[in-house]
Scaffold this motif. Structure first.
Motif, PDB file in Angstrom:
ATOM      1  N   ARG A   3     -12.988  -3.052  -1.482  1.00 16.73           N
ATOM      2  CA  ARG A   3     -11.752  -2.276  -1.641  1.00 16.73           C
ATOM      3  C   ARG A   3     -11.154  -1.932  -0.297  1.00 16.73           C
ATOM      4  N   SER A   4     -12.008  -1.601   0.647  1.00 16.25           N
ATOM      5  CA  SER A   4     -11.526  -1.275   1.988  1.00 16.25           C
ATOM      6  C   SER A   4     -10.818  -2.474   2.602  1.00 16.25           C
ATOM      7  N   LEU A   5     -11.409  -3.643   2.480  1.00 20.03           N
ATOM      8  CA  LEU A   5     -10.802  -4.853   3.029  1.00 20.03           C
ATOM      9  C   LEU A   5      -9.488  -5.178   2.329  1.00 20.03           C
ATOM     10  N   PHE A   6      -9.461  -5.045   1.015  1.00 20.03           N
ATOM     11  CA  PHE A   6      -8.250  -5.303   0.259  1.00 20.03           C
ATOM     12  C   PHE A   6      -7.123  -4.373   0.715  1.00 20.03           C
ATOM     13  N   LEU A   7      -7.419  -3.078   0.800  1.00 23.95           N
ATOM     14  CA  LEU A   7      -6.396  -2.107   1.200  1.00 23.95           C
ATOM     15  C   LEU A   7      -5.963  -2.319   2.646  1.00 23.95           C
ATOM     16  N   ALA A   8      -6.897  -2.681   3.527  1.00 24.32           N
ATOM     17  CA  ALA A   8      -6.538  -2.964   4.918  1.00 24.32           C
ATOM     18  C   ALA A   8      -5.612  -4.177   4.988  1.00 24.32           C
ATOM     19  N   LYS A   9      -5.885  -5.202   4.176  1.00 21.08           N
ATOM     20  CA  LYS A   9      -5.041  -6.403   4.144  1.00 21.08           C
ATOM     21  C   LYS A   9      -3.667  -6.110   3.537  1.00 21.08           C
ATOM     22  N   LEU A  10      -3.588  -5.138   2.677  1.00 22.61           N
ATOM     23  CA  LEU A  10      -2.324  -4.763   2.044  1.00 22.61           C
ATOM     24  C   LEU A  10      -1.493  -3.869   2.967  1.00 22.61           C
ATOM     25  N   ASN A  59      -7.786   7.507  -5.414  1.00 22.67           N
ATOM     26  CA  ASN A  59      -8.642   7.282  -6.579  1.00 22.67           C
ATOM     27  C   ASN A  59      -9.518   6.047  -6.445  1.00 22.67           C
ATOM     28  N   LEU A  60      -9.052   5.061  -5.700  1.00 23.75           N
ATOM     29  CA  LEU A  60      -9.845   3.849  -5.488  1.00 23.75           C
ATOM     30  C   LEU A  60     -10.725   3.918  -4.243  1.00 23.75           C
ATOM     31  N   HIS A  61     -10.354   4.773  -3.297  1.00 21.37           N
ATOM     32  CA  HIS A  61     -10.977   4.707  -1.979  1.00 21.37           C
ATOM     33  C   HIS A  61     -11.080   6.100  -1.356  1.00 21.37           C
ATOM     34  N   ASN A  62     -11.794   6.988  -1.956  1.00 23.22           N
ATOM     35  CA  ASN A  62     -11.967   8.331  -1.402  1.00 23.22           C
ATOM     36  C   ASN A  62     -13.308   8.388  -0.670  1.00 23.22           C
ATOM     37  N   ARG A  63     -13.376   7.680   0.431  1.00 20.74           N
ATOM     38  CA  ARG A  63     -14.621   7.551   1.202  1.00 20.74           C
ATOM     39  C   ARG A  63     -14.447   8.232   2.556  1.00 20.74           C
ATOM     40  N   VAL A  70     -12.408   5.353   6.991  1.00 13.77           N
ATOM     41  CA  VAL A  70     -11.880   6.702   6.804  1.00 13.77           C
ATOM     42  C   VAL A  70     -10.377   6.738   7.065  1.00 13.77           C
ATOM     43  N   VAL A  71      -9.874   5.789   7.853  1.00 12.88           N
ATOM     44  CA  VAL A  71      -8.434   5.707   8.118  1.00 12.88           C
ATOM     45  C   VAL A  71      -7.675   5.454   6.813  1.00 12.88           C
ATOM     46  N   ILE A  72      -8.208   4.591   5.970  1.00 11.52           N
ATOM     47  CA  ILE A  72      -7.558   4.285   4.691  1.00 11.52           C
ATOM     48  C   ILE A  72      -7.551   5.516   3.790  1.00 11.52           C
ATOM     49  N   THR A  73      -8.670   6.211   3.724  1.00 11.54           N
ATOM     50  CA  THR A  73      -8.744   7.427   2.916  1.00 11.54           C
ATOM     51  C   THR A  73      -7.758   8.478   3.430  1.00 11.54           C
ATOM     52  N   ALA A  74      -7.717   8.668   4.736  1.00 11.49           N
ATOM     53  CA  ALA A  74      -6.787   9.643   5.322  1.00 11.49           C
ATOM     54  C   ALA A  74      -5.341   9.259   5.021  1.00 11.49           C
TER      55      ALA A  74
END
Length: 130
Positions: A3-10, A59-63, A70-74
């Motif tokens: 999920r982290s990789l997917f969101l980073a790519k998006l 909801n998908l990435h609360n890490r 943590v950048v994605i969560t923030a």
């Protein structure tokens, strides 16, 4: 991690494109920001979409591990809070947006920060796949 990789790519390439657009069209982006602040429906819709996207990320990435993810969560939380502020307290969003669009320097700073974040996320998303 997927999920982290997917969101980073998006998010990464999207932020890079926004940053490039801002840098190549500074005057136009200042106008877009100023007009968006005065058209109530645009402010509302941007808040709605930001909150919706932010909640999807949260909801998908609360890490909250202390690594790059943590950048994605923030970002998800910032999008959620920013969207809620635009919906519930639009006068605050207008004040902040007016400050940002008031000068070229602040638009350039926002573009550079967005580009750096986008570059970082793109690197993390795409370089880990090889």
């Amino acid at each position: 991690m997927e999920r982290s990789l997917f969101l980073a790519k998006l998010l990464g390439p999207t932020f890079v494109a926004v940053s490039l657009g801002m840098m190549l069209n500074l005057g136009l982006y200042q106008t877009i920001i100023a007009e968006g602040l005065h058209a109530g429906i645009l402010l509302y819709l941007s808040g709605f979409l930001s909150m919706l996207g932010g909640l999807a990320i949260v909801n998908l990435h609360n890490r909250w591990q202390m690594d790059w993810r943590v950048v994605i969560t923030a970002l998800g939380w910032l999008m959620t809070i920013g969207g809620a502020v635009r919906i519930v307290l639009p006068q605050i969003a207008i004040a902040v947006g007016s400050t940002i669009s008031s000068g070229r320097t602040s638009v350039v700073a926002a573009a550079l920060a967005t580009g750096a974040l986008g570059g970082f996320l793109s690197f993390k998303g795409y370089m880990r796949c090889s």
